[in-house]
Design an enzyme around this catalytic site. Structure first.
Site, PDB file in Angstrom:
ATOM      1  N   SER A  57      91.107 -96.629  40.171  1.00 32.95           N
ATOM      2  CA  SER A  57      90.731 -95.819  41.486  1.00 32.95           C
ATOM      3  C   SER A  57      90.348 -96.087  42.596  1.00 32.95           C
ATOM      4  O   SER A  57      89.908 -97.317  42.651  1.00 32.95           O
ATOM      5  CB  SER A  57      89.862 -94.463  40.644  1.00 32.95           C
ATOM      6  OG  SER A  57      88.524 -95.130  40.721  1.00 32.95           O
ATOM      7  N   ASP A  94      95.110 -95.482  40.618  1.00 35.73           N
ATOM      8  CA  ASP A  94      94.956 -94.012  40.063  1.00 35.73           C
ATOM      9  C   ASP A  94      94.682 -93.040  41.025  1.00 35.73           C
ATOM     10  O   ASP A  94      93.696 -93.389  41.790  1.00 35.73           O
ATOM     11  CB  ASP A  94      93.899 -94.190  38.707  1.00 35.73           C
ATOM     12  CG  ASP A  94      93.756 -92.948  38.096  1.00 35.73           C
ATOM     13  OD1 ASP A  94      94.761 -92.360  37.960  1.00 35.73           O
ATOM     14  OD2 ASP A  94      92.575 -92.798  37.617  1.00 35.73           O
ATOM     15  N   HIS A  95      95.367 -91.962  41.330  1.00 37.78           N
ATOM     16  CA  HIS A  95      94.890 -91.386  42.445  1.00 37.78           C
ATOM     17  C   HIS A  95      94.956 -91.545  43.721  1.00 37.78           C
ATOM     18  O   HIS A  95      93.922 -91.215  44.550  1.00 37.78           O
ATOM     19  CB  HIS A  95      93.723 -90.350  42.256  1.00 37.78           C
ATOM     20  CG  HIS A  95      93.600 -89.524  40.680  1.00 37.78           C
ATOM     21  ND1 HIS A  95      94.432 -88.270  40.866  1.00 37.78           N
ATOM     22  CD2 HIS A  95      93.259 -89.724  39.382  1.00 37.78           C
ATOM     23  CE1 HIS A  95      94.349 -87.893  39.623  1.00 37.78           C
ATOM     24  NE2 HIS A  95      93.638 -88.385  38.794  1.00 37.78           N
ATOM     25  N   ASP A 116      98.895 -89.005  44.772  1.00 39.36           N
ATOM     26  CA  ASP A 116      98.569 -87.656  44.451  1.00 39.36           C
ATOM     27  C   ASP A 116      98.462 -86.827  45.504  1.00 39.36           C
ATOM     28  O   ASP A 116      97.251 -86.807  46.242  1.00 39.36           O
ATOM     29  CB  ASP A 116      97.034 -87.941  43.726  1.00 39.36           C
ATOM     30  CG  ASP A 116      96.703 -86.629  43.277  1.00 39.36           C
ATOM     31  OD1 ASP A 116      97.406 -85.666  43.415  1.00 39.36           O
ATOM     32  OD2 ASP A 116      95.484 -86.516  42.567  1.00 39.36           O
ATOM     33  N   GLU A 146     102.666 -86.192  41.596  1.00 42.00           N
ATOM     34  CA  GLU A 146     101.832 -85.158  40.862  1.00 42.00           C
ATOM     35  C   GLU A 146     102.317 -83.759  41.309  1.00 42.00           C
ATOM     36  O   GLU A 146     102.386 -83.590  42.620  1.00 42.00           O
ATOM     37  CB  GLU A 146     100.648 -85.443  40.953  1.00 42.00           C
ATOM     38  CG  GLU A 146      99.889 -84.197  40.044  1.00 42.00           C
ATOM     39  CD  GLU A 146      98.358 -84.327  39.672  1.00 42.00           C
ATOM     40  OE1 GLU A 146      97.957 -85.617  39.482  1.00 42.00           O
ATOM     41  OE2 GLU A 146      97.583 -83.433  39.370  1.00 42.00           O
ATOM     42  N   HIS A 233      97.300 -86.658  32.860  1.00 45.96           N
ATOM     43  CA  HIS A 233      95.919 -86.921  33.420  1.00 45.96           C
ATOM     44  C   HIS A 233      94.980 -86.163  32.561  1.00 45.96           C
ATOM     45  O   HIS A 233      95.260 -85.213  31.745  1.00 45.96           O
ATOM     46  CB  HIS A 233      95.700 -86.674  34.854  1.00 45.96           C
ATOM     47  CG  HIS A 233      96.281 -87.639  35.655  1.00 45.96           C
ATOM     48  ND1 HIS A 233      95.706 -88.427  36.442  1.00 45.96           N
ATOM     49  CD2 HIS A 233      97.538 -87.993  35.861  1.00 45.96           C
ATOM     50  CE1 HIS A 233      96.415 -89.111  37.333  1.00 45.96           C
ATOM     51  NE2 HIS A 233      97.765 -88.888  36.948  1.00 45.96           N
ATOM     52  N   ASN A 276      96.402 -90.624  30.162  1.00 52.84           N
ATOM     53  CA  ASN A 276      95.108 -91.262  31.001  1.00 52.84           C
ATOM     54  C   ASN A 276      94.057 -91.091  30.486  1.00 52.84           C
ATOM     55  O   ASN A 276      93.512 -89.865  30.407  1.00 52.84           O
ATOM     56  CB  ASN A 276      95.127 -90.551  32.674  1.00 52.84           C
ATOM     57  CG  ASN A 276      96.048 -90.993  33.561  1.00 52.84           C
ATOM     58  OD1 ASN A 276      97.078 -91.841  32.938  1.00 52.84           O
ATOM     59  ND2 ASN A 276      96.077 -90.741  34.817  1.00 52.84           N
ATOM     60  N   ASP A 278      89.734 -92.123  30.677  1.00 56.56           N
ATOM     61  CA  ASP A 278      88.755 -92.721  31.382  1.00 56.56           C
ATOM     62  C   ASP A 278      87.258 -92.131  30.893  1.00 56.56           C
ATOM     63  O   ASP A 278      86.536 -92.955  30.240  1.00 56.56           O
ATOM     64  CB  ASP A 278      88.706 -92.364  32.772  1.00 56.56           C
ATOM     65  CG  ASP A 278      87.689 -92.985  33.700  1.00 56.56           C
ATOM     66  OD1 ASP A 278      86.990 -94.136  33.021  1.00 56.56           O
ATOM     67  OD2 ASP A 278      87.468 -92.856  34.949  1.00 56.56           O
ATOM     68  N   SER A 279      87.014 -90.677  30.880  1.00 54.22           N
ATOM     69  CA  SER A 279      85.930 -90.182  30.529  1.00 54.22           C
ATOM     70  C   SER A 279      85.365 -90.754  28.937  1.00 54.22           C
ATOM     71  O   SER A 279      84.188 -91.063  28.808  1.00 54.22           O
ATOM     72  CB  SER A 279      85.758 -88.627  30.486  1.00 54.22           C
ATOM     73  OG  SER A 279      85.968 -88.393  31.718  1.00 54.22           O
TER      74      SER A 279
HETATM   75  P1  13P Z   1      89.748 -88.220  31.654  1.00 53.45           P
HETATM   76  O1  13P Z   1      88.656 -87.818  32.730  1.00 53.45           O
HETATM   77  O2  13P Z   1      89.857 -86.985  30.921  1.00 53.45           O
HETATM   78  O3  13P Z   1      89.263 -89.395  30.942  1.00 53.45           O
HETATM   79  O4  13P Z   1      90.817 -88.239  32.626  1.00 53.45           O
HETATM   80  C1  13P Z   1      91.061 -89.563  33.284  1.00 53.45           C
HETATM   81  C2  13P Z   1      92.209 -89.593  34.278  1.00 53.45           C
HETATM   82  O5  13P Z   1      93.004 -88.711  34.379  1.00 53.45           O
HETATM   83  C3  13P Z   1      92.555 -90.628  35.150  1.00 53.45           C
HETATM   84  O6  13P Z   1      93.189 -90.303  36.102  1.00 53.45           O
HETATM   85  O1  G3H Z   2      90.837 -89.295  37.308  1.00 55.53           O
HETATM   86  C1  G3H Z   2      90.018 -90.072  37.612  1.00 55.53           C
HETATM   87  C2  G3H Z   2      89.149 -91.207  37.170  1.00 55.53           C
HETATM   88  O2  G3H Z   2      88.634 -90.810  35.932  1.00 55.53           O
HETATM   89  C3  G3H Z   2      88.514 -92.182  37.919  1.00 55.53           C
HETATM   90  O3  G3H Z   2      87.350 -91.545  38.469  1.00 55.53           O
HETATM   91  O4  G3H Z   2      87.063 -91.747  40.822  1.00 55.53           O
HETATM   92  O5  G3H Z   2      85.219 -91.745  39.359  1.00 55.53           O
HETATM   93  O6  G3H Z   2      86.574 -93.711  39.563  1.00 55.53           O
HETATM   94  P1  G3H Z   2      86.748 -92.277  39.645  1.00 55.53           P
HETATM   95 ZN    ZN Z   3      93.541 -88.433  36.757  1.00 52.57          ZN
END
Ligand code: 13P
Ligand code: G3H
Ligand code: ZN
Length: 331
Positions: A57, A94-95, A116, A146, A233, A276, A278-279
């Site tokens: 990101s 990402d984004h 995005d 998107e 996502h 996707n 991340d969390s």
């Molecule tokens: P989560 O927060 O559900 O992991 O999504 C991550 C994401 O969409 C990164 O672009």
């Molecule tokens: O979709 C977002 C991702 O989880 C990235 O998050 O902008 O905190 O790195 P971040």
């Molecule tokens: Zn995302």
């Protein structure tokens, strides 16, 4: 001087998505910001023989430094080879929110970018996305656009209320922009609290059950764009066991709820080619680190808590590839 992703040993998403569509699975897109996350992703994907999209990101770029990230991605390719399996690896923005950021990533070794523009009015989203595609395709870098907005709030990604993707817009958007894949909004959202408790039902054992994803919208999008790669996502499942460990060892995560795995499994067998996550990685790392801190308060060697966090991450990614996305044994 510009650096091509080919010099780093990376690939774009075109071939990956073609195979994922034919094989009815989704390629994992895991975010990384540091060495332990990257090691865990690569080790898990090599062991499960899965293609992988390494996601960065703009926040991660600021945190880790763009130059270091580029060499980390190159290192990831070499590390995978050293572990014994050559898996396809994409480095993806990402984004991305501006043309300038996307260009900078493309010039610095990214093989795929997301622009995005979903928070802009439709015509502005089309124009911005089209400009990114025009630049990216000169270098054979693939582009994700998107349509529709996800709910949820994260550091640099925010949209308070979701707006589902309108299937009547997708053909026009893809035609006018030339994007290679499309992220859609069907009820997923970013972060560990994807739904308010009042949106959920309570299972007999006290677990919050979220409302189902809007598979009807996904089906309509697939009808409009047959064979076109779709991206989801906000697809973390927020495992209750991880939240429990975090809270047990001093954390405060209330009402965390994610997307049930069986719904992601269903999505992965459709036109959804990229999922996707991340969390869930953040939760696994935090749970492991909190446990070490609580059980061994005198420990102060970072390897003694980052090591277990890395092990937990690797297990999580292997589980996703094998049991959720279906990307294991595809290489
Ligand atoms: P989560 O927060 O559900 O992991 O999504 C991550 C994401 O969409 C990164 O672009
Ligand atoms: O979709 C977002 C991702 O989880 C990235 O998050 O902008 O905190 O790195 P971040
Ligand atoms: Zn995302």
């Amino acid at each position: 001087m510009a650096v091509s992703y080919r010099e780093l040993g990376l690939v774009n998403t075109r071939e990956m998505f073609k195979k994922a569509m034919a094989g009815k699975y989704a390629v994992p897109a895991y975010n990384f910001n540091n060495m332990e996350q990257l090691q865990a992703i690569i080790a898990a994907c090599v062991e499960t023989r899965s293609p992988v999209i390494l996601q960065v990101s703009s926040g991660a770029r600021k945190y880790a430094d763009a130059t270091l990230l580029r060499y980390m991605a190159k290192g990831a390719v070499e590390y995978a080879k050293k572990l014994g399996v050559e898996i396809p690896i994409t480095l993806h923005l990402d984004h991305g929110d501006t043309l300038e950021l996307c260009k900078d990533c493309i010039d610095n070794g990214f093989s795929s970018v997301m622009i995005d523009g979903s928070h802009h009015p439709y015509e502005k989203n089309v124009e911005l996305t089209r400009q990114v595609v025009e630049y990216a395709h000169k270098f054979d870098v693939t582009v994700e656009g998107e349509l529709g907005q996800l709910a949820g709030i994260e550091d640099e990604v925010s949209a308070e209320h979701s707006t589902y993707t309108r299937p009547d817009e997708v053909i026009d958007f893809v035609k006018k922009t030339g994007v290679d894949s499309l992220a859609i909004s069907i009820g997923t959202s970013h972060g560990a609290t994807k739904f308010k408790p009042e949106q959920c039902t309570l299972s007999p054992d006290g677990v919050l059950i979220p409302p189902p994803l809007r598979f009807d919208i996904l089906e309509e999008v697939e009808k409009q764009l047959p064979g076109f790669p779709i991206v989801l996502h906000g697809s973390s499942s927020v495992p209750v066991e991880q939240v429990k460990i975090i809270n047990q060892y001093g954390g405060k995560m209330k009402d965390a709820v994610g997307i049930p795995e069986e719904q992601l499994r269903k999505a992965a067998s459709s036109a959804v080619c990229k999922i996707n996550i991340d969390s869930d990685g953040r939760l696994a790392m935090t749970a492991a680190i909190r446990k070490v801190f609580a059980e061994k308060p005198s420990e102060f060697d970072p390897r003694k808590y980052l090591g277990p966090a890395r092990d937990a991450l690797k297990e999580l990614y292997k589980h996703k590839n094998i049991n959720v996305l279906g990307s294991a044994n595809r290489v």
